[in-house]
Design a protein around this motif. Sequence first.
Motif, PDB file in Angstrom:
ATOM      1  N   CYS A  81      88.420  88.522  28.601  1.00  0.00           N
ATOM      2  CA  CYS A  81      87.806  87.792  27.449  1.00  0.00           C
ATOM      3  C   CYS A  81      86.469  89.322  27.558  1.00  0.00           C
ATOM      4  O   CYS A  81      86.024  90.009  28.443  1.00  0.00           O
ATOM      5  CB  CYS A  81      86.691  86.266  27.466  1.00  0.00           C
ATOM      6  SG  CYS A  81      85.636  87.025  26.404  1.00  0.00           S
ATOM      7  N   PRO A  82      86.326  90.054  26.328  1.00  0.00           N
ATOM      8  CA  PRO A  82      85.341  91.773  26.219  1.00  0.00           C
ATOM      9  C   PRO A  82      83.730  91.089  26.832  1.00  0.00           C
ATOM     10  O   PRO A  82      83.145  91.823  26.843  1.00  0.00           O
ATOM     11  CB  PRO A  82      85.681  91.833  24.506  1.00  0.00           C
ATOM     12  CG  PRO A  82      86.866  91.105  23.638  1.00  0.00           C
ATOM     13  CD  PRO A  82      87.203  89.750  24.661  1.00  0.00           C
ATOM     14  N   GLU A  83      83.609  89.867  26.081  1.00  0.00           N
ATOM     15  CA  GLU A  83      82.240  89.789  26.883  1.00  0.00           C
ATOM     16  C   GLU A  83      82.364  89.211  28.263  1.00  0.00           C
ATOM     17  O   GLU A  83      81.268  89.650  28.879  1.00  0.00           O
ATOM     18  CB  GLU A  83      82.005  88.432  26.424  1.00  0.00           C
ATOM     19  CG  GLU A  83      79.725  87.620  25.803  1.00  0.00           C
ATOM     20  CD  GLU A  83      79.442  86.775  25.806  1.00  0.00           C
ATOM     21  OE1 GLU A  83      79.028  86.625  26.484  1.00  0.00           O
ATOM     22  OE2 GLU A  83      80.121  86.216  24.491  1.00  0.00           O
ATOM     23  N   PHE A  84      83.135  89.024  28.477  1.00  0.00           N
ATOM     24  CA  PHE A  84      82.929  88.875  30.462  1.00  0.00           C
ATOM     25  C   PHE A  84      83.338  90.020  30.837  1.00  0.00           C
ATOM     26  O   PHE A  84      82.099  89.907  32.559  1.00  0.00           O
ATOM     27  CB  PHE A  84      83.730  87.224  30.670  1.00  0.00           C
ATOM     28  CG  PHE A  84      84.236  87.709  32.172  1.00  0.00           C
ATOM     29  CD1 PHE A  84      83.438  86.856  33.187  1.00  0.00           C
ATOM     30  CD2 PHE A  84      85.146  88.250  33.186  1.00  0.00           C
ATOM     31  CE1 PHE A  84      83.947  86.625  34.458  1.00  0.00           C
ATOM     32  CE2 PHE A  84      85.246  88.001  34.182  1.00  0.00           C
ATOM     33  CZ  PHE A  84      83.880  87.500  35.469  1.00  0.00           C
ATOM     34  N   LEU A  85      84.395  91.045  29.809  1.00  0.00           N
ATOM     35  CA  LEU A  85      83.877  91.857  31.054  1.00  0.00           C
ATOM     36  C   LEU A  85      82.786  93.246  30.930  1.00  0.00           C
ATOM     37  O   LEU A  85      82.275  94.128  31.738  1.00  0.00           O
ATOM     38  CB  LEU A  85      85.317  92.678  30.136  1.00  0.00           C
ATOM     39  CG  LEU A  85      86.391  92.021  30.613  1.00  0.00           C
ATOM     40  CD1 LEU A  85      87.966  92.610  29.934  1.00  0.00           C
ATOM     41  CD2 LEU A  85      87.165  92.428  32.155  1.00  0.00           C
ATOM     42  N   ARG A  86      82.241  92.775  29.543  1.00  0.00           N
ATOM     43  CA  ARG A  86      81.178  93.972  29.684  1.00  0.00           C
ATOM     44  C   ARG A  86      80.064  93.009  30.406  1.00  0.00           C
ATOM     45  O   ARG A  86      79.238  93.763  30.966  1.00  0.00           O
ATOM     46  CB  ARG A  86      80.114  93.184  28.487  1.00  0.00           C
ATOM     47  CG  ARG A  86      80.420  93.897  27.353  1.00  0.00           C
ATOM     48  CD  ARG A  86      79.686  94.089  25.919  1.00  0.00           C
ATOM     49  NE  ARG A  86      79.945  92.926  24.966  1.00  0.00           N
ATOM     50  CZ  ARG A  86      80.848  91.941  24.490  1.00  0.00           C
ATOM     51  NH1 ARG A  86      81.839  93.069  23.630  1.00  0.00           N
ATOM     52  NH2 ARG A  86      81.066  90.450  24.356  1.00  0.00           N
ATOM     53  N   THR A  87      79.838  91.821  30.955  1.00  0.00           N
ATOM     54  CA  THR A  87      78.866  91.595  31.961  1.00  0.00           C
ATOM     55  C   THR A  87      79.416  92.610  33.199  1.00  0.00           C
ATOM     56  O   THR A  87      78.780  92.267  34.294  1.00  0.00           O
ATOM     57  CB  THR A  87      79.005  90.187  32.188  1.00  0.00           C
ATOM     58  OG1 THR A  87      78.492  89.602  30.735  1.00  0.00           O
ATOM     59  CG2 THR A  87      78.258  89.369  33.014  1.00  0.00           C
ATOM     60  N   VAL A  88      80.011  92.021  33.473  1.00  0.00           N
ATOM     61  CA  VAL A  88      81.079  92.614  34.487  1.00  0.00           C
ATOM     62  C   VAL A  88      81.184  94.066  35.281  1.00  0.00           C
ATOM     63  O   VAL A  88      80.290  94.154  35.935  1.00  0.00           O
ATOM     64  CB  VAL A  88      82.829  92.242  34.834  1.00  0.00           C
ATOM     65  CG1 VAL A  88      83.014  93.236  35.818  1.00  0.00           C
ATOM     66  CG2 VAL A  88      82.879  90.911  35.127  1.00  0.00           C
ATOM     67  N   THR A  89      80.595  94.504  34.193  1.00  0.00           N
ATOM     68  CA  THR A  89      81.102  96.431  33.934  1.00  0.00           C
ATOM     69  C   THR A  89      79.664  95.896  34.235  1.00  0.00           C
ATOM     70  O   THR A  89      79.029  97.786  35.197  1.00  0.00           O
ATOM     71  CB  THR A  89      81.001  97.154  32.426  1.00  0.00           C
ATOM     72  OG1 THR A  89      82.209  96.671  32.895  1.00  0.00           O
ATOM     73  CG2 THR A  89      80.923  98.199  31.650  1.00  0.00           C
ATOM     74  N   ALA A 103      82.079  80.917  31.019  1.00  0.00           N
ATOM     75  CA  ALA A 103      83.338  81.161  31.124  1.00  0.00           C
ATOM     76  C   ALA A 103      84.553  79.700  30.819  1.00  0.00           C
ATOM     77  O   ALA A 103      85.703  79.810  30.070  1.00  0.00           O
ATOM     78  CB  ALA A 103      84.195  81.349  32.558  1.00  0.00           C
ATOM     79  N   LEU A 104      83.678  78.358  30.512  1.00  0.00           N
ATOM     80  CA  LEU A 104      84.161  77.449  30.760  1.00  0.00           C
ATOM     81  C   LEU A 104      84.219  77.089  29.064  1.00  0.00           C
ATOM     82  O   LEU A 104      85.520  76.339  28.373  1.00  0.00           O
ATOM     83  CB  LEU A 104      82.368  75.969  30.687  1.00  0.00           C
ATOM     84  CG  LEU A 104      82.670  75.916  32.511  1.00  0.00           C
ATOM     85  CD1 LEU A 104      81.717  75.371  32.759  1.00  0.00           C
ATOM     86  CD2 LEU A 104      84.179  75.837  32.768  1.00  0.00           C
ATOM     87  N   GLU A 105      84.120  77.410  28.315  1.00  0.00           N
ATOM     88  CA  GLU A 105      83.412  77.247  26.740  1.00  0.00           C
ATOM     89  C   GLU A 105      84.426  78.586  26.410  1.00  0.00           C
ATOM     90  O   GLU A 105      85.414  78.263  24.975  1.00  0.00           O
ATOM     91  CB  GLU A 105      82.451  77.466  26.170  1.00  0.00           C
ATOM     92  CG  GLU A 105      81.737  76.428  27.185  1.00  0.00           C
ATOM     93  CD  GLU A 105      80.047  76.088  26.417  1.00  0.00           C
ATOM     94  OE1 GLU A 105      79.821  77.064  25.701  1.00  0.00           O
ATOM     95  OE2 GLU A 105      78.547  75.481  26.502  1.00  0.00           O
ATOM     96  N   CYS A 106      85.488  79.465  26.999  1.00  0.00           N
ATOM     97  CA  CYS A 106      85.490  80.937  26.208  1.00  0.00           C
ATOM     98  C   CYS A 106      86.766  80.384  25.552  1.00  0.00           C
ATOM     99  O   CYS A 106      87.422  80.152  25.598  1.00  0.00           O
ATOM    100  CB  CYS A 106      86.059  82.251  26.992  1.00  0.00           C
ATOM    101  SG  CYS A 106      86.630  83.498  26.502  1.00  0.00           S
ATOM    102  N   LEU A 156      77.581  82.857  33.391  1.00  0.00           N
ATOM    103  CA  LEU A 156      78.361  83.209  32.866  1.00  0.00           C
ATOM    104  C   LEU A 156      79.423  82.395  33.175  1.00  0.00           C
ATOM    105  O   LEU A 156      80.557  82.568  32.579  1.00  0.00           O
ATOM    106  CB  LEU A 156      78.705  84.440  34.514  1.00  0.00           C
ATOM    107  CG  LEU A 156      79.985  85.103  34.486  1.00  0.00           C
ATOM    108  CD1 LEU A 156      79.852  85.468  33.420  1.00  0.00           C
ATOM    109  CD2 LEU A 156      79.588  86.664  35.794  1.00  0.00           C
ATOM    110  N   VAL A 157      79.547  81.565  34.199  1.00  0.00           N
ATOM    111  CA  VAL A 157      80.430  79.825  34.657  1.00  0.00           C
ATOM    112  C   VAL A 157      80.505  79.876  32.853  1.00  0.00           C
ATOM    113  O   VAL A 157      81.745  78.936  32.334  1.00  0.00           O
ATOM    114  CB  VAL A 157      79.368  79.125  35.361  1.00  0.00           C
ATOM    115  CG1 VAL A 157      80.072  78.209  35.706  1.00  0.00           C
ATOM    116  CG2 VAL A 157      79.833  80.016  36.807  1.00  0.00           C
TER     117      VAL A 157
END
Length: 169
Positions: A145-153, A134-137, A130-131
């Motif tokens: 970011c949709p990928e980050f939001l999927r991880t949060v969900t 976030a660094l490369e997003c 995840l980190v």
Amino acid sequence: MAVMTAEPGTTEPGTSGPDAAAPDAAAPDAGELTIGELAGRFGLATHVLRHWEDMGVLVPARRVGGQRRYAPGQAAEVAMILLGKESGFSLEEIRRFADGPGRADRRALLLRRRAGLLERIAAARASLALVEHALECDAEDFRRCPEFLRTVTARLPQGASGPGGGAGG
């Protein structure tokens, strides 16, 4: 009342009370360590070793004038206790190992700890991924970011609201 000062090397740094050396305390045998010396080798406070003694995981080789003396090999015991704690073992579990449990009991304890470590490793890897994302997003704000939001969900408890107010999965 006169204040007596001890000869260099006869008291443990930072100790007082029953563990402080009296001026007439016998000198340690060759290689023996005081509680301050043993704790200092590992960057620990002396109260940590006293607590371990109270818990039955570290026993001084002997006492001289009320002062704990440790054999040189007991440094390895301290290292094993520290490694056990770093692996997630409680002092009670470490004491049980020291008491020499049977092979089956030891194996069961080790299998439980292994499962816990594998869970911690998986969680750490997921956090690292995840980190790194976030660094490369490429998104202006990685929190959108949709990928980050999927991880949060995916991390939300069942029935909790997800990002944007919808129910999580």
